[in-house]
Structures are given as structure tokens and as C-alpha cells.
Write a protein that holds these residues in place. Structure first.
Motif, PDB file in Angstrom:
ATOM      1  N   GLY A 132       9.279  -2.585   3.809  1.00  0.00           N
ATOM      2  CA  GLY A 132       9.097  -1.601   4.869  1.00  0.00           C
ATOM      3  C   GLY A 132      10.037  -0.413   4.790  1.00  0.00           C
ATOM      4  N   TYR A 133      11.007  -0.443   3.916  1.00  0.00           N
ATOM      5  CA  TYR A 133      11.952   0.664   3.761  1.00  0.00           C
ATOM      6  C   TYR A 133      11.613   1.441   2.491  1.00  0.00           C
ATOM      7  N   PHE A 134      11.452   2.761   2.643  1.00  0.00           N
ATOM      8  CA  PHE A 134      11.056   3.595   1.515  1.00  0.00           C
ATOM      9  C   PHE A 134      11.825   4.902   1.474  1.00  0.00           C
ATOM     10  N   TRP A 135      12.107   5.352   0.258  1.00  0.00           N
ATOM     11  CA  TRP A 135      12.624   6.693   0.032  1.00  0.00           C
ATOM     12  C   TRP A 135      11.432   7.590  -0.232  1.00  0.00           C
ATOM     13  N   VAL A 136      11.367   8.687   0.496  1.00  0.00           N
ATOM     14  CA  VAL A 136      10.330   9.683   0.263  1.00  0.00           C
ATOM     15  C   VAL A 136      11.015  10.888  -0.371  1.00  0.00           C
ATOM     16  N   ALA A 180       0.828  -1.207   0.000  1.00  0.00           N
ATOM     17  CA  ALA A 180       0.000   0.000   0.000  1.00  0.00           C
ATOM     18  C   ALA A 180       0.865   1.261   0.000  1.00  0.00           C
ATOM     19  N   ILE A 181       1.919   1.265   0.797  1.00  0.00           N
ATOM     20  CA  ILE A 181       2.787   2.442   0.881  1.00  0.00           C
ATOM     21  C   ILE A 181       3.529   2.655  -0.432  1.00  0.00           C
ATOM     22  N   ALA A 182       3.905   1.570  -1.092  1.00  0.00           N
ATOM     23  CA  ALA A 182       4.659   1.664  -2.347  1.00  0.00           C
ATOM     24  C   ALA A 182       3.870   2.386  -3.438  1.00  0.00           C
ATOM     25  N   GLU A 183       2.560   2.442  -3.318  1.00  0.00           N
ATOM     26  CA  GLU A 183       1.717   3.114  -4.309  1.00  0.00           C
ATOM     27  C   GLU A 183       1.592   4.620  -4.062  1.00  0.00           C
TER      28      GLU A 183
END
Length: 132
Positions: free
Chosen positions: A86-90, A68-71
Motif C-alpha cells: 500500500g505504500y508507493f513512491w510516485v 494493480a497500483i504497482a504496475e
């Protein structure tokens, strides 16, 4: 070779994370800042929580919410092959508003107590001088 100086945008983002952590945590948690994988990492209670690289903010969030977050616009996965759930660049447009910023900081801090810590690194053995 000495490290290159950080860009002003990077320094501003690091300061913003420092302020956000101080505001939300106070003296409740141990926050350690250190270089990690080319980033300026913020370890909260011994676990990677947030990091800064250039103008991008790295957040560690629940792996079960990864899809969901990846979208989310302005967000990309740390590992596009799916190896780091669980790891994301914003990117800057993903944290441009106060509401967006607070969402990422609050999400990373909320997940941190449940996140697993990396195992302690082994001390390297001293290498003996080779025989001559």
C-alpha cells in the motif's frame, strides 16, 4: 550537524501537498508535518498519508490494491520485497498532469480513514549515569 537545505523542487512539492491538503480537508482533519525516515511526512489524523522525498511523492493506498497500483508507470513500491503493501513512491512523471496529481492525493485521503495508525511509541527511560 545541521540539516542540509532542501532543493527548490522538494520545497515546491511540499508546498503543493500542503495546498492540496488545505483545499481538500480544510479544518476537517488534523494534519501534522514532521520528518520521518528521511522524508517530509504528512500525518492526517495521526496516520501517515503522504510524504515528500526529493521530487518523489509517497502515497499510502489500500494494500489490497497493491498489485494493480504497482504496475502503474512512474510508480515504484516503497519496499520492493513486498514488506510495505500500500505504500508507493510516485515519480514526477507519475504526477505530472493535474489528473494524475488529483488521483494520488484523492486516493491517499480516501484510504486514510480506514488505514491503521501505528502504535504509539514508548517513551524511552532515562538512562542513569553509570557508576564510577
Amino acid at each position: 550537524m545541521p540539516a542540509r537545505p532542501l532543493a527548490s523542487e522538494t520545497l515546491q512539492l511540499i508546498a503543493a501537498v500542503q495546498n492540496a491538503l488545505a483545499e481538500r480537508l480544510g479544518a476537517q482533519a488534523t494534519v501534522e508535518e514532521r520528518p520521518l525516515f528521511g522524508c517530509h511526512a504528512f500525518m492526517v489524523d495521526g496516520k501517515l498519508c503522504l510524504a515528500v522525498k526529493g521530487e518523489d511523492l509517497l502515497v499510502r493506498l489500500p494494500p489490497f490494491e497493491h498489485a494493480a497500483i504497482a504496475e502503474t508507470p512512474g510508480v515504484r513500491e516503497l519496499d520492493p520485497r513486498g514488506g510495505m503493501p500500500g505504500y508507493f513512491w510516485v515519480e514526477p512523471d507519475g504526477y505530472a498532469t493535474r489528473l494524475q496529481w488529483q488521483r494520488w492525493i484523492a486516493g491517499a485521503l480516501a484510504w486514510n480513514p480506514q488505514a491503521k495508525a501505528s502504535p504509539p511509541r514508548r517513551q524511552r527511560r532515562a538512562v542513569a549515569d553509570p557508576p564510577q
